[in-house]
Design an enzyme around this catalytic site. Structure first.
Site, short mmCIF file in Angstrom:
data_model
loop_
_atom_site.label_atom_id
_atom_site.label_comp_id
_atom_site.label_asym_id
_atom_site.label_seq_id
_atom_site.Cartn_x
_atom_site.Cartn_y
_atom_site.Cartn_z
CD GLU A 130 -3.09 5.43 6.80
OE1 GLU A 130 -2.96 5.30 5.61
OE2 GLU A 130 -2.17 4.92 7.54
CD GLU A 159 -3.49 -2.58 7.29
OE1 GLU A 159 -2.02 -2.89 6.80
OE2 GLU A 159 -4.17 -1.67 6.91
CE LYS A 183 -0.22 3.40 4.56
NZ LYS A 183 -0.16 3.28 6.12
N GLY A 217 4.93 1.50 4.87
CA GLY A 217 6.36 1.88 4.46
C GLY A 217 7.27 0.96 3.72
CG ASN A 249 -1.78 1.14 1.40
OD1 ASN A 249 -1.96 1.89 0.43
ND2 ASN A 249 -2.43 1.39 2.55
CB SER A 295 5.33 -1.59 11.94
OG SER A 295 5.02 -0.29 12.14
N GLY A 322 2.54 2.46 10.82
CA GLY A 322 3.51 3.43 10.71
C GLY A 322 4.03 3.81 11.79
CG HIS A 354 -5.83 1.85 5.07
ND1 HIS A 354 -5.56 2.65 6.14
CD2 HIS A 354 -4.89 0.91 5.07
CE1 HIS A 354 -4.24 2.72 6.56
NE2 HIS A 354 -3.81 1.30 5.86
P1 PGA Z 1 3.02 0.03 7.66
O1 PGA Z 1 1.31 0.27 6.93
O2 PGA Z 1 3.53 -1.17 7.32
O3 PGA Z 1 3.45 1.55 7.06
O4 PGA Z 1 2.74 0.47 9.05
C1 PGA Z 1 0.60 -0.63 6.62
C2 PGA Z 1 -0.81 -0.17 6.14
O5 PGA Z 1 -1.36 0.99 6.66
O6 PGA Z 1 -1.47 -0.74 5.43
#
Ligand code: PGA
Length: 253
Positions: free
Chosen positions: A100, A170, A11, A238, A9, A216, A176, A98
């Site tokens: 976010e 998640e 983002k 990330g 992803n 993460s 993140g 998601h």
């Molecule tokens: P992250 O994000 O690996 O940066 O923690 C995962 C996601 O939000 O899909």
């Protein structure tokens, strides 16, 4: 047999040239590479979805996904992107729900149920995201919180529609932040999710549903996470922005 899936992803990262560079690095890096992942899914920003889809079209096991889709198929919704459009550029999946988007765009379980319907009706598969906040985790209500999210947004689906759903668990506190759920925490929740799916759709469908971990996940912890019985891959944020890291996660099965 459920599939092992690693999804990236991106983002709201990368400009046009950088997105092209990343997808080319992945295509080249994965060509002739031995790995056990069944599907690699790239979720670039919508603006680059068509280009990324074209660039992976001759690569085996590679698919593309939108990061979101609208509840409606078309209409006066300035700035939005529909499932029909996503399908028309050749993408296979869309993310729905998601954390976010739930947080910044106030997407409710009910709205997400409509997005799932629209995506499936337009021939897309759905990677449906769920997960609890730190407060909910600390209160001990994480399992019921997550299963309620699934019930509210997915349990109206027929058996045949449900086969086009991939779940991504998640935990919000791990996204993140550099804090990963322990393998025990991930396995516990994935097993609970599978049990809950079995209670509605039966054991065979539950056993065939891929449940990805996100939060993460990186080249160092992916192998241990993916070795858990009910962890069928990852939704990577990330670490999906750096080709070598993403490829190393793909090789973690
Ligand atoms: P992250 O994000 O690996 O940066 O923690 C995962 C996601 O939000 O899909």
């Amino acid at each position: 047999m459920r599939k092992k899936i690693v999804a990236g992803n991106w983002k709201m990262n990368k400009n046009c040239d950088e997105a092209e560079e990343l997808v080319v690095q992945l295509v080249v890096g994965l060509k002739n590479l031995d790995h056990n992942t069944d599907e690699i899914v790239l979720c670039p920003p919508a603006l680059f979805l068509q280009d990324v889809t074209l660039k992976i079209s001759n690569s085996s096991k590679m698919y593309s996904s939108s990061q979101n889709c609208h509840t409606h198929e078309s209409g006066a919704y300035t700035g939005e992107i529909s499932a029909k459009m996503i399908k028309s550029v050749g993408a296979t999946y869309t993310l729905v729900g998601h954390s976010e988007r739930r947080m910044y765009n106030h997407e409710s379980d009910e709205m997400l149920a409509t997005k799932v319907n629209t995506a499936l009706a337009n021939g897309l598969k759905v990677i449906f995201c769920c997960g609890e906040s730190l407060d909910i985790r600390n209160s001990g209500n994480h399992v019921s919180f997550v299963t309620t999210q699934l019930q509210n947004s997915l349990f109206h689906l027929s058996d045949s529609d449900f086969k086009n759903i991939v779940i991504a668990y998640e935990p919000i506190w791990a996204i993140g932040t550099g804090v990963t759920a322990s393998t025990e925490q991930a396995q516990e929740m994935h097993a609970e999710i599978r049990k809950f799916l079995a209670s509605k759709y039966g054991q065979a469908i539950a056993d065939d549903t891929s449940i990805l971990y996100g939060g993460s996940c990186n080249p160092k912890n992916a192998k241990e996470l993916f070795s858990q019985t009910d962890v069928d891959g990852g939704l990577i944020g990330g670490a999906s922005l750096v080709a070598s890291d993403f490829i190393s996660i793909i090789q973690s099965f």
